[in-house]
Motif scaffolding. Structure first.
Motif, PDB file in Angstrom:
ATOM      1  N   ILE A   7      48.798  71.688 -38.073  1.00 35.95           N
ATOM      2  CA  ILE A   7      49.201  72.689 -37.084  1.00 35.95           C
ATOM      3  C   ILE A   7      48.117  73.746 -36.909  1.00 35.95           C
ATOM      4  CG2 ILE A   7      50.939  74.416 -36.459  1.00 35.95           C
ATOM      5  CD1 ILE A   7      52.076  71.595 -36.621  1.00 35.95           C
ATOM      6  N   ASN A   8      47.686  73.927 -35.672  1.00 33.69           N
ATOM      7  CA  ASN A   8      46.772  75.025 -35.343  1.00 33.69           C
ATOM      8  C   ASN A   8      47.496  76.187 -34.669  1.00 33.69           C
ATOM      9  OD1 ASN A   8      44.579  73.601 -36.301  1.00 33.69           O
ATOM     10  ND2 ASN A   8      43.916  72.887 -34.276  1.00 33.69           N
ATOM     11  N   THR A   9      48.450  75.840 -33.805  1.00 31.01           N
ATOM     12  CA  THR A   9      49.146  76.843 -32.998  1.00 31.01           C
ATOM     13  C   THR A   9      50.645  76.767 -33.241  1.00 31.01           C
ATOM     14  OG1 THR A   9      47.468  76.723 -31.255  1.00 31.01           O
ATOM     15  CG2 THR A   9      49.597  77.654 -30.642  1.00 31.01           C
ATOM     16  N   VAL A  10      51.269  77.925 -33.437  1.00 32.73           N
ATOM     17  CA  VAL A  10      52.722  78.005 -33.598  1.00 32.73           C
ATOM     18  C   VAL A  10      53.282  78.763 -32.402  1.00 32.73           C
ATOM     19  CG1 VAL A  10      54.631  78.731 -35.066  1.00 32.73           C
ATOM     20  CG2 VAL A  10      52.473  77.987 -36.104  1.00 32.73           C
ATOM     21  N   LEU A  11      54.123  78.082 -31.647  1.00 31.75           N
ATOM     22  CA  LEU A  11      54.783  78.657 -30.476  1.00 31.75           C
ATOM     23  C   LEU A  11      56.210  79.022 -30.865  1.00 31.75           C
ATOM     24  CD1 LEU A  11      53.658  75.876 -27.960  1.00 31.75           C
ATOM     25  CD2 LEU A  11      52.579  78.121 -28.268  1.00 31.75           C
ATOM     26  N   LEU A  12      56.585  80.270 -30.654  1.00 26.59           N
ATOM     27  CA  LEU A  12      57.881  80.746 -31.125  1.00 26.59           C
ATOM     28  C   LEU A  12      58.679  81.380 -29.996  1.00 26.59           C
ATOM     29  CD1 LEU A  12      56.682  82.408 -34.447  1.00 26.59           C
ATOM     30  CD2 LEU A  12      58.005  80.302 -34.253  1.00 26.59           C
ATOM     31  N   ASP A  13      59.909  80.922 -29.860  1.00 21.91           N
ATOM     32  CA  ASP A  13      60.877  81.579 -28.988  1.00 21.91           C
ATOM     33  C   ASP A  13      61.288  82.893 -29.646  1.00 21.91           C
ATOM     34  OD1 ASP A  13      62.970  81.845 -26.990  1.00 21.91           O
ATOM     35  OD2 ASP A  13      64.365  81.232 -28.567  1.00 21.91           O
ATOM     36  N   MET A  14      61.907  83.783 -28.860  1.00 22.97           N
ATOM     37  CA  MET A  14      62.339  85.062 -29.419  1.00 22.97           C
ATOM     38  C   MET A  14      63.844  85.059 -29.713  1.00 22.97           C
ATOM     39  SD  MET A  14      61.741  88.978 -27.990  1.00 22.97           S
ATOM     40  CE  MET A  14      62.656  88.751 -26.458  1.00 22.97           C
ATOM     41  N   ASP A  15      64.678  85.105 -28.672  1.00 20.91           N
ATOM     42  CA  ASP A  15      66.122  85.276 -28.851  1.00 20.91           C
ATOM     43  C   ASP A  15      66.778  84.003 -29.366  1.00 20.91           C
ATOM     44  OD1 ASP A  15      65.919  87.893 -27.763  1.00 20.91           O
ATOM     45  OD2 ASP A  15      65.884  87.031 -25.756  1.00 20.91           O
ATOM     46  N   GLY A  16      67.426  84.120 -30.508  1.00 15.85           N
ATOM     47  CA  GLY A  16      68.070  82.967 -31.119  1.00 15.85           C
ATOM     48  C   GLY A  16      67.157  82.209 -32.066  1.00 15.85           C
ATOM     49  N   THR A  17      65.878  82.540 -32.053  1.00 15.86           N
ATOM     50  CA  THR A  17      64.918  81.899 -32.950  1.00 15.86           C
ATOM     51  C   THR A  17      64.396  82.924 -33.952  1.00 15.86           C
ATOM     52  OG1 THR A  17      64.302  80.259 -31.284  1.00 15.86           O
ATOM     53  CG2 THR A  17      62.730  80.629 -33.069  1.00 15.86           C
ATOM     54  N   LEU A  18      63.636  83.885 -33.485  1.00 16.88           N
ATOM     55  CA  LEU A  18      63.189  84.968 -34.362  1.00 16.88           C
ATOM     56  C   LEU A  18      64.265  86.041 -34.502  1.00 16.88           C
ATOM     57  CD1 LEU A  18      59.521  85.395 -33.113  1.00 16.88           C
ATOM     58  CD2 LEU A  18      60.260  84.382 -35.279  1.00 16.88           C
ATOM     59  N   LEU A  19      64.974  86.288 -33.406  1.00 19.72           N
ATOM     60  CA  LEU A  19      65.985  87.350 -33.398  1.00 19.72           C
ATOM     61  C   LEU A  19      67.386  86.762 -33.310  1.00 19.72           C
ATOM     62  CD1 LEU A  19      64.375  89.991 -30.985  1.00 19.72           C
ATOM     63  CD2 LEU A  19      63.907  89.553 -33.409  1.00 19.72           C
ATOM     64  N   ASP A  20      68.319  87.467 -33.909  1.00 14.62           N
ATOM     65  CA  ASP A  20      69.720  87.060 -33.901  1.00 14.62           C
ATOM     66  C   ASP A  20      70.245  87.048 -32.468  1.00 14.62           C
ATOM     67  OD1 ASP A  20      72.438  86.704 -34.320  1.00 14.62           O
ATOM     68  OD2 ASP A  20      72.556  88.158 -35.964  1.00 14.62           O
ATOM     69  N   LEU A  21      70.771  85.922 -32.038  1.00 10.61           N
ATOM     70  CA  LEU A  21      71.273  85.787 -30.675  1.00 10.61           C
ATOM     71  C   LEU A  21      72.570  86.559 -30.459  1.00 10.61           C
ATOM     72  CD1 LEU A  21      70.447  84.331 -28.048  1.00 10.61           C
ATOM     73  CD2 LEU A  21      71.949  82.439 -28.723  1.00 10.61           C
ATOM     74  N   HIS A  22      73.130  87.117 -31.517  1.00 13.41           N
ATOM     75  CA  HIS A  22      74.373  87.879 -31.379  1.00 13.41           C
ATOM     76  C   HIS A  22      74.219  89.010 -30.374  1.00 13.41           C
ATOM     77  CE1 HIS A  22      78.045  90.011 -32.184  1.00 13.41           C
ATOM     78  NE2 HIS A  22      77.386  91.065 -32.613  1.00 13.41           N
TER      79      HIS A  22
END
Length: 231
Positions: A7-22
């Motif tokens: 892995i060279n690049t990590v693509l990350l979603d925000m809501d529901g992935t890094l942050l609580d979707l609540h």
């Protein structure tokens, strides 16, 4: 679970992935209907019955994520309402530690979110995380949601993406399907996007429950992390 050497690049979603979707679920499913009912002098049930089909009609399209669109549609100050409950914005378990470990590994880390820029700004103000990323990209920058192949085409050109050496983590199966169609090699779903709800059906995608599972044991020492900034 992950061969980090691949892995060279990590693509990350925000809501529901890094942050609580609540936060987002509560906002759109409860808080907005409440405020809409107050504005129009109707019951919460009537409000939900009116809003739910309108929301469903836009799901998966860029308008669904566009705060400007919903402000006009609903005649509500959506950004101001989000600020009223911003205390609900929080990281998912060990997400911040995971970001820290990626930085230590020297990976290119890119946030790719369908969230409107105003929503992204609100969350960056609430939680200290911008410094972990090489880029912060909203789908609104390209004019296409992540569900569209056009989003990935723009992303590849924009960041010189090597699809074979990229890991993408997202809580939406629809978005993961789009990434897989485009050729992103390494994909992970999220088992519990909303801390107040049960496990999601990831439809065959390997899923992470706690980001601790993706961090090498030697990188878990809490003293390496500065106190989390919450304002």
């Amino acid at each position: 679970m992950i061969n980090w050497n691949a892995i060279n690049t990590v693509l990350l979603d925000m809501d529901g992935t890094l942050l609580d979707l609540h936060f987002d679920n509560y906002f759109w499913q409860e808080y907005v209907p409440q405020k809409y009912a107050e504005r129009h002098g109707i019951t919460i049930k009537q409000s939900k019955n009116e809003l739910e089909p309108r929301f469903a009609q836009q799901e998966g399209r860029l308008q669904w994520y566009c705060l400007d669109f919903w402000e006009k549609e609903l005649s509500l100050d959506i950004v101001a309402l989000k600020n009223e409950i911003n205390h609900l914005i929080s990281f998912r378990p060990n997400a911040r530690e995971f970001l820290h470990s990626l930085k230590e590994r020297g990976k290119q880390v890119v946030m790719i979110t369908n969230a409107h820029p105003n929503s992204l700004s609100l969350k960056l103000e609430r939680l200290s995380m911008a410094h972990y990323f090489n880029r912060l990209i909203s789908a609104h920058d390209y004019g296409y949601p992540k569900e569209s192949q056009a989003f990935w085409q723009n992303l590849e050109v924009d960041i010189s993406l090597d699809k074979e050496r990229a890991l993408f983590i997202d809580d939406s199966v629809r978005v993961l399907n789009s990434a897989r169609t485009y050729g992103i090699r390494h994909l992970l779903a999220v088992r519990y996007p909303d801390s107040k709800k049960g496990a999601w059906d990831t439809q065959g995608y390997e899923a992470v429950e706690d980001f601790r599972d993706l961090i090498a044991p030697e990188k878990l020492a809490p003293e390496k992390l500065a106190p989390e900034k919450i304002v």
